[in-house]
Design a protein around this motif. Sequence first.
Motif, mmCIF file in Angstrom:
data_model
loop_
_atom_site.group_PDB
_atom_site.id
_atom_site.type_symbol
_atom_site.label_atom_id
_atom_site.label_comp_id
_atom_site.label_asym_id
_atom_site.label_seq_id
_atom_site.Cartn_x
_atom_site.Cartn_y
_atom_site.Cartn_z
ATOM 1 N N ILE A 110 0.846 -1.198 0.000
ATOM 2 C CA ILE A 110 0.000 0.000 0.000
ATOM 3 C C ILE A 110 0.879 1.244 0.000
ATOM 4 N N ALA A 111 1.906 1.238 0.829
ATOM 5 C CA ALA A 111 2.826 2.376 0.905
ATOM 6 C C ALA A 111 3.467 2.648 -0.449
ATOM 7 N N ALA A 112 3.970 1.605 -1.097
ATOM 8 C CA ALA A 112 4.627 1.761 -2.391
ATOM 9 C C ALA A 112 3.662 2.251 -3.455
ATOM 10 N N THR A 113 2.433 1.766 -3.420
ATOM 11 C CA THR A 113 1.430 2.181 -4.402
ATOM 12 C C THR A 113 1.079 3.653 -4.237
ATOM 13 N N ILE A 114 0.918 4.099 -3.008
ATOM 14 C CA ILE A 114 0.594 5.505 -2.748
ATOM 15 C C ILE A 114 1.762 6.393 -3.168
ATOM 16 N N ARG A 115 2.973 5.998 -2.810
ATOM 17 C CA ARG A 115 4.152 6.795 -3.173
ATOM 18 C C ARG A 115 4.280 6.899 -4.695
ATOM 19 N N LYS A 116 4.103 5.786 -5.390
ATOM 20 C CA LYS A 116 4.203 5.773 -6.847
ATOM 21 C C LYS A 116 3.140 6.684 -7.468
ATOM 22 N N ARG A 163 1.673 9.238 -6.107
ATOM 23 C CA ARG A 163 2.011 10.643 -5.811
ATOM 24 C C ARG A 163 3.082 11.138 -6.767
ATOM 25 N N LYS A 164 4.115 10.338 -6.962
ATOM 26 C CA LYS A 164 5.195 10.755 -7.850
ATOM 27 C C LYS A 164 4.709 10.881 -9.293
ATOM 28 N N LEU A 200 -3.846 18.259 0.170
ATOM 29 C CA LEU A 200 -4.996 17.700 -0.535
ATOM 30 C C LEU A 200 -5.796 16.739 0.336
ATOM 31 N N ALA A 201 -5.090 15.985 1.176
ATOM 32 C CA ALA A 201 -5.740 14.973 2.003
ATOM 33 C C ALA A 201 -6.202 15.507 3.354
ATOM 34 N N ASN A 226 -7.091 8.348 -1.586
ATOM 35 C CA ASN A 226 -8.118 8.965 -2.423
ATOM 36 C C ASN A 226 -7.597 10.236 -3.106
ATOM 37 N N ALA A 227 -6.763 10.994 -2.401
ATOM 38 C CA ALA A 227 -6.237 12.241 -2.945
ATOM 39 C C ALA A 227 -5.343 12.017 -4.160
ATOM 40 N N VAL A 228 -4.749 10.839 -4.278
ATOM 41 C CA VAL A 228 -3.932 10.534 -5.455
ATOM 42 C C VAL A 228 -4.661 9.639 -6.441
ATOM 43 N N GLY A 229 -5.968 9.498 -6.259
ATOM 44 C CA GLY A 229 -6.782 8.761 -7.220
ATOM 45 C C GLY A 229 -6.883 7.272 -6.973
ATOM 46 N N LEU A 230 -6.425 6.811 -5.818
ATOM 47 C CA LEU A 230 -6.562 5.403 -5.448
ATOM 48 C C LEU A 230 -7.764 5.309 -4.533
#
Length: 65
Positions: free
Chosen positions: A7-13, A15-16, A28-29, A56-60
């Motif tokens: 989950i951490a890696a997905t959110i970071r990716k 965002r980048k 945003l969050a 949610n703020a990064v579209g996930l």
Amino acid sequence: MEDLAAIAATIRKARKEAGITQADLADLAGTSERTVRAIETATGNPSLGAVVAVANAVGLHMAAV
């Protein structure tokens, strides 16, 4: 622990890929930059609500159950 790291890696990716900083994502969050950092590194103890808001703020799209 693998789930948290994923989950951490997905959110970071996400965002980048969106081209925003951790500070931007925090704004945003509606949370702090420190919380975003904790979520992205799977450290600390951020609330489920904060994780959902950041994702949610990064579209996930996630929902707290």
